[in-house]
Design a protein around this motif. Structure first.
Motif, PDB file in Angstrom:
ATOM      1  N   ALA A 101       0.743  -1.243  -0.008  1.00  0.00           N
ATOM      2  CA  ALA A 101       0.080   0.174   0.045  1.00  0.00           C
ATOM      3  C   ALA A 101       0.943   1.310  -0.128  1.00  0.00           C
ATOM      4  N   ILE A 102       0.875   2.074  -0.958  1.00  0.00           N
ATOM      5  CA  ILE A 102       1.586   3.360  -1.290  1.00  0.00           C
ATOM      6  C   ILE A 102       0.614   4.487  -0.690  1.00  0.00           C
ATOM      7  N   SER A 103       1.052   5.146   0.001  1.00  0.00           N
ATOM      8  CA  SER A 103       0.436   6.465   0.440  1.00  0.00           C
ATOM      9  C   SER A 103       1.070   7.828   0.405  1.00  0.00           C
ATOM     10  N   ALA A 104       0.641   8.563  -0.273  1.00  0.00           N
ATOM     11  CA  ALA A 104       1.151   9.947  -0.163  1.00  0.00           C
ATOM     12  C   ALA A 104       0.694  11.143   0.013  1.00  0.00           C
ATOM     13  N   SER A 105       1.299  11.774   0.732  1.00  0.00           N
ATOM     14  CA  SER A 105       0.982  13.145   1.214  1.00  0.00           C
ATOM     15  C   SER A 105       1.493  14.215   0.526  1.00  0.00           C
ATOM     16  N   ILE A 106       0.668  15.022   0.018  1.00  0.00           N
ATOM     17  CA  ILE A 106       1.193  16.198  -0.678  1.00  0.00           C
ATOM     18  C   ILE A 106       0.445  17.246  -0.641  1.00  0.00           C
TER      19      ILE A 106
END
Length: 142
Positions: A101-106
Protein backbone atom coordinates in the motif's frame (compact mmCIF):
# COMPACT_ATOMS: atom_id res chain seq x y z
CA UNK A 1 4.16 -11.24 -20.20
CA UNK A 2 7.06 -9.39 -21.82
CA UNK A 3 10.29 -8.99 -19.91
CA UNK A 4 11.48 -5.41 -19.97
CA UNK A 5 15.07 -4.87 -21.06
CA UNK A 6 17.10 -2.00 -19.62
CA UNK A 7 20.29 -0.08 -20.32
CA UNK A 8 21.97 -0.71 -16.94
CA UNK A 9 23.12 2.47 -15.17
CA UNK A 10 23.88 0.94 -11.76
CA UNK A 11 23.81 -2.44 -10.04
CA UNK A 12 23.35 -2.84 -6.29
CA UNK A 13 24.84 -6.01 -4.81
CA UNK A 14 23.79 -7.42 -1.45
CA UNK A 15 24.59 -10.73 0.17
CA UNK A 16 22.48 -12.50 2.79
CA UNK A 17 23.75 -14.96 5.36
CA UNK A 18 21.28 -17.31 7.08
CA UNK A 19 18.28 -16.00 5.15
CA UNK A 20 15.58 -14.23 7.14
CA UNK A 21 17.40 -14.83 10.43
CA UNK A 22 20.92 -13.58 9.83
CA UNK A 23 22.65 -10.64 8.23
CA UNK A 24 22.49 -8.71 4.96
CA UNK A 25 25.29 -6.51 3.67
CA UNK A 26 26.13 -4.68 0.48
CA UNK A 27 29.38 -5.08 -1.40
CA UNK A 28 30.36 -1.46 -0.70
CA UNK A 29 29.82 -1.85 3.07
CA UNK A 30 27.25 0.97 3.28
CA UNK A 31 24.52 -1.38 4.46
CA UNK A 32 25.19 -4.10 6.99
CA UNK A 33 22.16 -5.11 9.02
CA UNK A 34 20.95 -7.95 11.18
CA UNK A 35 17.71 -9.43 9.88
CA UNK A 36 15.25 -11.38 11.96
CA UNK A 37 11.69 -12.47 11.37
CA UNK A 38 9.17 -10.17 13.07
CA UNK A 39 7.50 -11.37 16.26
CA UNK A 40 4.24 -11.67 14.30
CA UNK A 41 5.88 -14.43 12.28
CA UNK A 42 7.44 -16.24 15.22
CA UNK A 43 10.80 -14.48 15.17
CA UNK A 44 12.65 -12.41 17.70
CA UNK A 45 11.96 -9.13 15.92
CA UNK A 46 15.38 -7.97 17.15
CA UNK A 47 16.64 -6.83 13.74
CA UNK A 48 15.06 -5.41 10.65
CA UNK A 49 13.37 -7.71 8.13
CA UNK A 50 13.21 -7.99 4.35
CA UNK A 51 9.75 -6.42 4.22
CA UNK A 52 11.00 -3.30 6.03
CA UNK A 53 13.93 -3.06 3.65
CA UNK A 54 11.61 -3.45 0.66
CA UNK A 55 9.25 -0.79 2.07
CA UNK A 56 12.17 1.60 2.58
CA UNK A 57 13.41 1.11 -0.97
CA UNK A 58 9.96 1.32 -2.54
CA UNK A 59 8.97 4.49 -0.68
CA UNK A 60 12.24 6.24 -1.58
CA UNK A 61 12.01 5.18 -5.21
CA UNK A 62 8.36 6.18 -5.48
CA UNK A 63 9.11 9.60 -3.94
CA UNK A 64 11.81 10.03 -6.58
CA UNK A 65 9.39 9.08 -9.36
CA UNK A 66 6.86 11.53 -7.94
CA UNK A 67 9.50 14.25 -8.17
CA UNK A 68 10.23 13.41 -11.81
CA UNK A 69 6.55 13.60 -12.72
CA UNK A 70 6.01 16.79 -10.69
CA UNK A 71 8.92 18.55 -12.38
CA UNK A 72 7.54 17.69 -15.82
CA UNK A 73 4.14 19.09 -14.83
CA UNK A 74 5.59 22.02 -12.87
CA UNK A 75 3.74 20.92 -9.73
CA UNK A 76 4.87 21.88 -6.23
CA UNK A 77 5.38 18.73 -4.16
CA UNK A 78 7.54 20.34 -1.51
CA UNK A 79 6.81 18.88 1.91
CA UNK A 80 5.44 15.69 0.38
CA UNK A 81 6.02 12.23 1.82
CA UNK A 82 5.50 8.72 0.49
CA UNK A 83 4.87 5.75 2.78
CA UNK A 84 5.04 2.14 1.61
CA UNK A 85 3.40 -0.53 3.75
CA UNK A 86 4.61 -3.98 2.71
CA UNK A 87 2.61 -6.95 3.97
CA UNK A 88 3.57 -10.61 3.82
CA UNK A 89 1.26 -13.56 4.21
CA UNK A 90 0.36 -17.01 2.99
CA UNK A 91 -1.03 -17.43 -0.50
CA UNK A 92 -3.85 -19.74 -1.50
CA UNK A 93 -1.25 -21.95 -3.21
CA UNK A 94 0.54 -22.47 0.11
CA UNK A 95 3.57 -20.25 -0.33
CA UNK A 96 4.06 -16.67 0.78
CA UNK A 97 3.28 -13.47 -1.07
CA UNK A 98 3.49 -9.73 -0.68
CA UNK A 99 1.15 -6.81 -1.09
CA UNK A 100 1.94 -3.11 -0.93
CA UNK A 101 0.00 0.00 0.00
CA UNK A 102 1.55 3.27 -1.15
CA UNK A 103 0.21 6.45 0.44
CA UNK A 104 1.36 9.91 -0.54
CA UNK A 105 0.86 13.16 1.31
CA UNK A 106 1.23 16.17 -0.97
CA UNK A 107 0.11 19.18 1.05
CA UNK A 108 0.51 21.87 -1.64
CA UNK A 109 -1.81 20.25 -4.19
CA UNK A 110 -5.53 19.64 -4.43
CA UNK A 111 -6.65 16.02 -4.12
CA UNK A 112 -7.34 15.52 -7.83
CA UNK A 113 -3.94 16.84 -8.95
CA UNK A 114 -2.15 14.87 -6.23
CA UNK A 115 -3.95 11.66 -7.23
CA UNK A 116 -3.03 12.22 -10.89
CA UNK A 117 0.64 12.70 -10.03
CA UNK A 118 0.67 9.57 -7.84
CA UNK A 119 -0.85 7.50 -10.64
CA UNK A 120 1.71 8.85 -13.12
CA UNK A 121 4.56 8.18 -10.66
CA UNK A 122 3.31 4.59 -10.40
CA UNK A 123 3.85 4.24 -14.15
CA UNK A 124 7.51 5.35 -14.03
CA UNK A 125 8.73 4.07 -10.64
CA UNK A 126 11.11 1.11 -11.17
CA UNK A 127 9.69 -0.72 -8.12
CA UNK A 128 6.16 -0.28 -9.47
CA UNK A 129 7.29 -1.53 -12.86
CA UNK A 130 8.96 -4.56 -11.23
CA UNK A 131 5.87 -5.48 -9.20
CA UNK A 132 3.18 -4.67 -11.78
CA UNK A 133 1.10 -7.73 -12.55
CA UNK A 134 2.79 -9.74 -9.78
CA UNK A 135 1.42 -8.34 -6.53
CA UNK A 136 -1.33 -6.00 -5.41
CA UNK A 137 -0.15 -2.39 -5.07
CA UNK A 138 -2.80 -0.01 -3.73
CA UNK A 139 -2.31 3.74 -4.16
CA UNK A 140 -3.79 6.46 -1.98
CA UNK A 141 -3.40 10.17 -1.34
CA UNK A 142 -3.74 11.24 2.28
Amino acid sequence: MTIQGIDVAYTAVATAENGRDGRVSTDDGRLDVVVNPPKEMGGSGAGTNPEQLFAAGYSACFQGALGVVARKEKADISGSTVTAAVSIGKTEAGGFGLQVAISASIPNLDAETARSLVEKAHQVCPYSNATRGNITVDLSVV
